[in-house]
Design an enzyme around this catalytic site. Sequence first.
Site, PDB file in Angstrom:
ATOM      1  N   LYS A   1       0.857  -1.186   0.000  1.00 17.80           N
ATOM      2  CA  LYS A   1       0.000   0.000   0.000  1.00 17.80           C
ATOM      3  C   LYS A   1       0.887   1.229   0.000  1.00 17.80           C
ATOM      4  O   LYS A   1       2.037   1.164   0.434  1.00 17.80           O
ATOM      5  CB  LYS A   1      -0.871   0.019   1.262  1.00 17.80           C
ATOM      6  CG  LYS A   1      -2.081   0.905   1.160  1.00 17.80           C
ATOM      7  CD  LYS A   1      -3.221   0.205   0.468  1.00 17.80           C
ATOM      8  CE  LYS A   1      -4.403   1.105   0.234  1.00 17.80           C
ATOM      9  NZ  LYS A   1      -5.596   0.367  -0.199  1.00 17.80           N
TER      10      LYS A   1
ATOM     11  N   ASP B   1      -7.077   4.540  -4.333  1.00 13.91           N
ATOM     12  CA  ASP B   1      -7.712   4.405  -3.016  1.00 13.91           C
ATOM     13  C   ASP B   1      -8.303   5.796  -2.741  1.00 13.91           C
ATOM     14  O   ASP B   1      -8.543   6.550  -3.702  1.00 13.91           O
ATOM     15  CB  ASP B   1      -6.690   3.989  -1.936  1.00 13.91           C
ATOM     16  CG  ASP B   1      -7.346   3.523  -0.644  1.00 13.91           C
ATOM     17  OD1 ASP B   1      -7.776   2.363  -0.562  1.00 13.91           O
ATOM     18  OD2 ASP B   1      -7.454   4.338   0.309  1.00 13.91           O
TER      19      ASP B   1
HETATM   20  P1  NDP Z   1     -12.880   8.183  -2.554  1.00 16.93           P
HETATM   21  O1  NDP Z   1     -11.804   9.155  -2.354  1.00 16.93           O
HETATM   22  O2  NDP Z   1     -13.486   8.007  -3.897  1.00 16.93           O
HETATM   23  O3  NDP Z   1     -14.082   8.505  -1.550  1.00 16.93           O
HETATM   24  C1  NDP Z   1     -13.886   8.537  -0.185  1.00 16.93           C
HETATM   25  C2  NDP Z   1     -15.187   8.925   0.486  1.00 16.93           C
HETATM   26  O4  NDP Z   1     -15.041   8.780   1.892  1.00 16.93           O
HETATM   27  C3  NDP Z   1     -15.559  10.367   0.259  1.00 16.93           C
HETATM   28  O5  NDP Z   1     -16.962  10.504   0.280  1.00 16.93           O
HETATM   29  C4  NDP Z   1     -14.936  11.056   1.457  1.00 16.93           C
HETATM   30  O6  NDP Z   1     -15.553  12.281   1.798  1.00 16.93           O
HETATM   31  C5  NDP Z   1     -15.125  10.044   2.549  1.00 16.93           C
HETATM   32  N1  NDP Z   1     -14.016  10.174   3.511  1.00 16.93           N
HETATM   33  C6  NDP Z   1     -12.704   9.980   3.276  1.00 16.93           C
HETATM   34  N2  NDP Z   1     -11.961  10.226   4.350  1.00 16.93           N
HETATM   35  C7  NDP Z   1     -12.821  10.588   5.292  1.00 16.93           C
HETATM   36  C8  NDP Z   1     -12.649  10.951   6.631  1.00 16.93           C
HETATM   37  N3  NDP Z   1     -11.437  11.017   7.233  1.00 16.93           N
HETATM   38  N4  NDP Z   1     -13.767  11.246   7.327  1.00 16.93           N
HETATM   39  C9  NDP Z   1     -14.994  11.177   6.742  1.00 16.93           C
HETATM   40  N5  NDP Z   1     -15.212  10.821   5.456  1.00 16.93           N
HETATM   41  C10 NDP Z   1     -14.137  10.539   4.752  1.00 16.93           C
HETATM   42  O7  NDP Z   1     -12.315   6.797  -2.000  1.00 16.93           O
HETATM   43  P2  NDP Z   1     -12.839   5.333  -2.269  1.00 16.93           P
HETATM   44  O8  NDP Z   1     -14.303   5.320  -2.453  1.00 16.93           O
HETATM   45  O9  NDP Z   1     -11.987   4.728  -3.304  1.00 16.93           O
HETATM   46  O10 NDP Z   1     -12.461   4.622  -0.886  1.00 16.93           O
HETATM   47  C11 NDP Z   1     -13.371   4.530   0.190  1.00 16.93           C
HETATM   48  C12 NDP Z   1     -12.936   3.421   1.137  1.00 16.93           C
HETATM   49  O11 NDP Z   1     -12.916   2.178   0.429  1.00 16.93           O
HETATM   50  C13 NDP Z   1     -11.531   3.566   1.731  1.00 16.93           C
HETATM   51  O12 NDP Z   1     -11.537   3.018   3.027  1.00 16.93           O
HETATM   52  C14 NDP Z   1     -10.678   2.690   0.816  1.00 16.93           C
HETATM   53  O13 NDP Z   1      -9.503   2.264   1.470  1.00 16.93           O
HETATM   54  C15 NDP Z   1     -11.640   1.547   0.591  1.00 16.93           C
HETATM   55  N6  NDP Z   1     -11.393   0.719  -0.577  1.00 16.93           N
HETATM   56  C16 NDP Z   1     -11.280   1.266  -1.827  1.00 16.93           C
HETATM   57  C17 NDP Z   1     -11.085   0.456  -2.922  1.00 16.93           C
HETATM   58  C18 NDP Z   1     -11.049   0.996  -4.298  1.00 16.93           C
HETATM   59  O14 NDP Z   1     -10.962   0.201  -5.238  1.00 16.93           O
HETATM   60  N7  NDP Z   1     -11.129   2.294  -4.508  1.00 16.93           N
HETATM   61  C19 NDP Z   1     -10.920  -0.998  -2.775  1.00 16.93           C
HETATM   62  C20 NDP Z   1     -11.118  -1.480  -1.423  1.00 16.93           C
HETATM   63  C21 NDP Z   1     -11.321  -0.633  -0.394  1.00 16.93           C
HETATM   64  P3  NDP Z   1     -14.827  13.652   1.411  1.00 16.93           P
HETATM   65  O15 NDP Z   1     -14.924  13.761  -0.082  1.00 16.93           O
HETATM   66  O16 NDP Z   1     -15.612  14.681   2.144  1.00 16.93           O
HETATM   67  O17 NDP Z   1     -13.424  13.525   1.910  1.00 16.93           O
HETATM   68  O1  2IT Z   2      -7.961  -1.346  -0.545  1.00 18.00           O
HETATM   69  C1  2IT Z   2      -7.935  -1.842  -1.687  1.00 18.00           C
HETATM   70  O2  2IT Z   2      -8.093  -3.050  -1.868  1.00 18.00           O
HETATM   71  C2  2IT Z   2      -7.743  -0.937  -2.827  1.00 18.00           C
HETATM   72  N1  2IT Z   2      -7.669   0.274  -2.623  1.00 18.00           N
HETATM   73  C3  2IT Z   2      -7.610  -1.495  -4.208  1.00 18.00           C
HETATM   74  C4  2IT Z   2      -6.237  -2.042  -4.431  1.00 18.00           C
HETATM   75  C5  2IT Z   2      -5.937  -2.450  -5.846  1.00 18.00           C
HETATM   76  O3  2IT Z   2      -4.753  -2.741  -6.074  1.00 18.00           O
HETATM   77  O4  2IT Z   2      -6.824  -2.491  -6.705  1.00 18.00           O
END
Ligand code: NDP
Ligand code: 2IT
Length: 449
Positions: free
Chosen positions: A130, A170
């Site tokens: 990561k 992420d």
């Molecule tokens: P994005 O940046 O697209 O969206 C994140 C969302 O979460 C936004 O709505 C944001 O609000 C909110 N957020 C982030 N940080 C905070 C915080 N400290 N407090 C409150 N709200 C927060 O990210 P993703 O959708 O890609 O990721 C969301 C989650 O999913 C994370 O935990 C990530 O690790 C996990 N994840 C993502 C994957 C992927 O493929 N993208 C795969 C597996 C897990 P704001 O815009 O106001 O900051």
């Molecule tokens: O937390 C996760 O699994 C991710 N942000 C996606 C990682 C990836 O390599 O697609």
Amino acid sequence: MVRTLDDTLEPIFQDVLHRNPGEAEFHQAVREVLESLGPVLVKHPEFAEHKIIQRICEPERQIIFRVPWQDDKGETHINRAFRVQFNSALGPYKGGMRFHPSVYLGIVKFLGFEQVFKNALTGLPIGGGKGGSDFNPKGRSDAEVMRFCQSLMTEMYRHLGEYTDVPAGDIGVGQREVGYLFGQYKRMTNRYESGVFTGKGLDWGGSRARKEATGFGAVYFVREMLRARNMDLEGKTCVVSGAGDVAIHAIEKLQALGARVIACSDSGGMIVDEHGLELDRIRRIKEVERRRIHVYAEEQSRARYIKGGTVWTVPCEVALPCATQNELNGEDARRLVENGCIAVAEGANMPTTPEGIRLFRDAGIAYGPGKAANAGGVATSALEMQQNASRDSWTFQYTEQRLEEIICNIHRNCHDTAVEFGAPGDYVTGANIAGFLKVGHAMVALGLI
Ligand code: NDP
Ligand code: 2IT
């Protein structure tokens, strides 16, 4: 009841605390896994003999570097970036990059640690890693984000490679950032090495269904948990936290399967729309205009915006945390259970605090931890790597079908492993043990490296 570690595991955990001071999120992630492993050590003495647990808790390599860049006014900024290459027993390091002001080594390490087990659960040949930076992309122009990404990659490229380390997105890193990062990698290496990055655009080596995969996968996982209890999603009232990549696609799939999603959020607050959220509106506000979620309630008068509010206060049957770590605490969990929630699947990484998890377990609700429930994203990244390696491009339908099969397999594996180790219905135990066994066996086989 707080779970205790057994006599073999407690000193290992104390050592992790001692060696990694001040990294609360990393400690939390390690403890949660170790709490599941007691029975595994009894059944498999070779893991203790080969010090697999101590080795699995120590990243293979940690890279920390400076990222200097200039904003549009010509002012210089210095950020810090990280890449933690945690474990490569099963394949090249694989895991996303996070851009958020809260990023520090402890966050990257907890995410890398989780990633090792998650990636093992997919059954695909990927190790765990990561990265990220404390850079805040909010309010920055495209040109500023590009300069930052180029500066970051000017250092990071030397540590990557399709057989070495393959990043993705992420929080704060979507297709725009992946484009700038991959573009600079291509320039630095003079190689069009598609398989070095996933989450790419469809025109330049990306996989169909990757963008959707994490959210869709989390919904498939919750559907499977409900099926195991002879229930389904049709007509269920749901809440989803966040309004980013994962949340938006979770809402899309929930709606497609006949559920009613009535609340979502961003870090400013939440919106509630009892008629069911209008996904097109959310997409335009968040993805196209890059604005805040309160705009929804300004445009749609029947919806309410609650500044600083969290979706866990809204009565629902199914809850999907899809924002960030520790966003759902004990009080939130208690409230959800009291309000009749029957299932929780984590789209985010470690969104539920240890107390929250305990309450869900004690209440006997179906609780799918992130390393199982959100594995669809990285699994589809591995499918993107497969397509890149064979210079092929699959249809959406085929890729989504593969994703669905993978999630169903993960669900079954976690479910059956929990039964085998005497904890039926406990997906935390099932996921931790099933993921650990795969990595642990490979580490033993590969010798002391
Ligand atoms: P994005 O940046 O697209 O969206 C994140 C969302 O979460 C936004 O709505 C944001 O609000 C909110 N957020 C982030 N940080 C905070 C915080 N400290 N407090 C409150 N709200 C927060 O990210 P993703 O959708 O890609 O990721 C969301 C989650 O999913 C994370 O935990 C990530 O690790 C996990 N994840 C993502 C994957 C992927 O493929 N993208 C795969 C597996 C897990 P704001 O815009 O106001 O900051
Ligand atoms: O937390 C996760 O699994 C991710 N942000 C996606 C990682 C990836 O390599 O697609």
